[in-house]
Design an enzyme around this catalytic site. Structure first.
Site, PDB file in Angstrom:
ATOM      1  N   HIS A 162       0.839  -1.197   0.000  1.00 53.04           N
ATOM      2  CA  HIS A 162       0.000   0.000   0.000  1.00 53.04           C
ATOM      3  C   HIS A 162       0.873   1.247   0.000  1.00 53.04           C
ATOM      4  CE1 HIS A 162       0.533   0.779   4.409  1.00 53.04           C
ATOM      5  NE2 HIS A 162       0.530  -0.532   4.508  1.00 53.04           N
ATOM      6  N   ASP A 171      -0.553   4.327   0.900  1.00 52.82           N
ATOM      7  CA  ASP A 171      -1.066   5.284   1.879  1.00 52.82           C
ATOM      8  C   ASP A 171      -0.379   5.074   3.225  1.00 52.82           C
ATOM      9  OD1 ASP A 171      -2.435   2.779   2.039  1.00 52.82           O
ATOM     10  OD2 ASP A 171      -4.033   3.699   3.227  1.00 52.82           O
ATOM     11  N   GLU A 212      -5.296   1.064   2.555  1.00 51.85           N
ATOM     12  CA  GLU A 212      -5.035   0.005   3.531  1.00 51.85           C
ATOM     13  C   GLU A 212      -5.132   0.536   4.954  1.00 51.85           C
ATOM     14  OE1 GLU A 212      -3.020  -2.844   6.158  1.00 51.85           O
ATOM     15  OE2 GLU A 212      -2.529  -0.740   5.850  1.00 51.85           O
ATOM     16  N   GLU A 213      -4.641   1.746   5.158  1.00 54.01           N
ATOM     17  CA  GLU A 213      -4.624   2.317   6.502  1.00 54.01           C
ATOM     18  C   GLU A 213      -5.958   2.929   6.906  1.00 54.01           C
ATOM     19  OE1 GLU A 213      -2.373   1.675   8.407  1.00 54.01           O
ATOM     20  OE2 GLU A 213      -0.394   1.673   7.478  1.00 54.01           O
ATOM     21  N   GLU A 237       4.055  -6.181   4.526  1.00 51.80           N
ATOM     22  CA  GLU A 237       3.832  -5.592   5.846  1.00 51.80           C
ATOM     23  C   GLU A 237       5.048  -5.805   6.746  1.00 51.80           C
ATOM     24  OE1 GLU A 237       1.559  -3.705   7.026  1.00 51.80           O
ATOM     25  OE2 GLU A 237       0.105  -3.790   5.391  1.00 51.80           O
ATOM     26  N   HIS A 281       3.626   3.583  12.719  1.00 52.54           N
ATOM     27  CA  HIS A 281       2.554   4.456  13.212  1.00 52.54           C
ATOM     28  C   HIS A 281       3.028   5.398  14.323  1.00 52.54           C
ATOM     29  CE1 HIS A 281      -1.103   1.963  11.613  1.00 52.54           C
ATOM     30  NE2 HIS A 281      -0.067   1.886  10.805  1.00 52.54           N
TER      31      HIS A 281
END
Length: 376
Positions: free
Chosen positions: A65, A67, A132-133, A161, A348
């Site tokens: 992803h 994003d 995805e997020e 991931e 994150h």
């Protein structure tokens, strides 16, 4: 442009979900120049990219992803979150460095190598989304629905991931638990706290059934390779703000992460039945994030093990821990799905970063896995 330079170019694009901010266009241009067929699939506000090379034989897809999550307070970062920074201690810092623009850049370098050295047979592809997020509605979920309709074949899927814990490749994911979220509105009768006999307190009514659900051993015997099913209350809202008023409603939000012992339908039936058994009147809004999936022993897991041993000298722990990933949408198509990426310690967080040494190692790891899955 090497993998570090490409990662930096991606980090500079502030692609906070569901924005792509030009990441996929940059990558599509590179892959088109390498001979890949490019298909851009936009649904709603979400950009998706499907790039493929080859025709006959099995298909291996890299899944990622573009994003990222919001950076949080920029002033708390050691350097601006969307200005990639190489640190003195060997890190690339920036939002998305580990989750997962570094893996995406490595995918592209691996695919370019596979395009040059055709010592494999079949088809390779790259599937990217900018959803995805976020809600994960118009991203890989929608693409997988399209693939199912048109009979798109995917045999192996490697998700980038950030799976690793202490060193690159020490943990790979061979499946994930399912995720089911409910917002339950418990109905009562508003009244004065001095006259409880004239009211029905929805908080009091909800607590016993919630306590029962929290204490329940959902699986009984553990499901092989999976953490136990868990029930967690995330939010509880009730009250009018006044201390002398029994509220008329209470809203509770909870989530279940569940093993293959359960399906979403079975869990919904069990929970609504529990509320009914306690004579709790409630309305339910359910959100199904995805069913659990598990990849058994097969060519992909073997290829991952052999490549990690050859490239990094490591034997991975193969498990199904963690949250969810977009692999949950690809597994129902019949593909073997494994997740492998850099360390997840900083994802994150403020000052997210990836080790430069790991980033430079990833293209060879990803290309090696593809070659072992698609022998000539």
């Amino acid at each position: 442009m090497d993998v570090v330079e490409l990662s930096c170019e991606l980090i500079r694009r502030a692609s906070v979900t569901p924005a792509d901010a030009g990441c996929q266009a940059l990558l599509a241009q590179r892959l088109a120049a390498a001979g890949f067929r490019i298909e851009q699939l936009r649904f709603g506000e979400v950009d998706n990219l499907w790039a493929t090379l080859g025709d006959e034989g099995p298909t291996l897809a890299f899944l990622g992803h573009t994003d990222v999550v919001p950076p949080g307070p920029a002033e708390q970062w050691k350097s601006p979150p969307f200005e990639p920074t190489l640190t003195a201690d060997g890190l690339l810092r920036g939002r998305g460095a580990a989750d997962m623009k570094g893996s995406v850049a490595a995918f592209v370098l691996a695919l370019e190598d596979l395009a040059v050295r055709r010592d494999w047979r079949g088809r390779v592809g790259l599937l990217l989304t900018s959803d995805e997020e976020g809600d994960a509605i118009d991203g890989v979920r929608r693409v997988a629905e399209l693939f199912a309709v048109r009979g798109e074949r995917l045999d192996y899927c490697l998700v980038g991931e950030p799976s690793s814990s202490q060193r690159l490749g020490d943990v790979v994911r061979i499946g994930r638990r399912g995720s089911l979220t409910c917002t339950a509105t418990v109905l009562g009768v508003q009244g004065h706290v001095a006259y409880p006999e004239k009211a029905v307190n929805p908080i009091h009514r909800a607590l016993p059934v919630l306590a029962e659900l929290c204490a329940r051993d959902w699986d009984g015997d553990p499901w092989p390779d999976f953490p136990p099913t868990s029930f967690q209350i995330a939010n509880f809202k009730a009250g009018t703000g006044a201390s002398n008023v029994i509220p008329g409603t209470a809203e509770v939000q909870f989530n279940l992460r569940y093993s293959p012992r359960w399906t979403a339908d079975a869990l919904i039936h069990e929970i609504e039945a529990a509320f009914s058994a306690h004579q709790v009147r409630a309305g339910f809004r359910w959100h199904r994030s995805g069913e659990p999936f598990h990849t058994g022993e097969g060519r992909l897991r073997a290829a991952v093990r052999e490549t990690l041993a050859h490239e990094l000298g490591i034997q991975p722990d193969e498990n199904t821990g963690g949250g969810t990933s977009d692999g949950r949408f690809i597994a129902p198509l019949g593909a073997e799905v494994v997740e492998l990426g850099p360390l997840n310690a900083s994802i994150h967080k403020i000052d997210e970063a990836v080790r430069l040494e790991d980033l430079r190692a990833l293209p060879a790891v990803y290309a090696g896995i593809a070659r072992r899955c698609l022998p000539p």
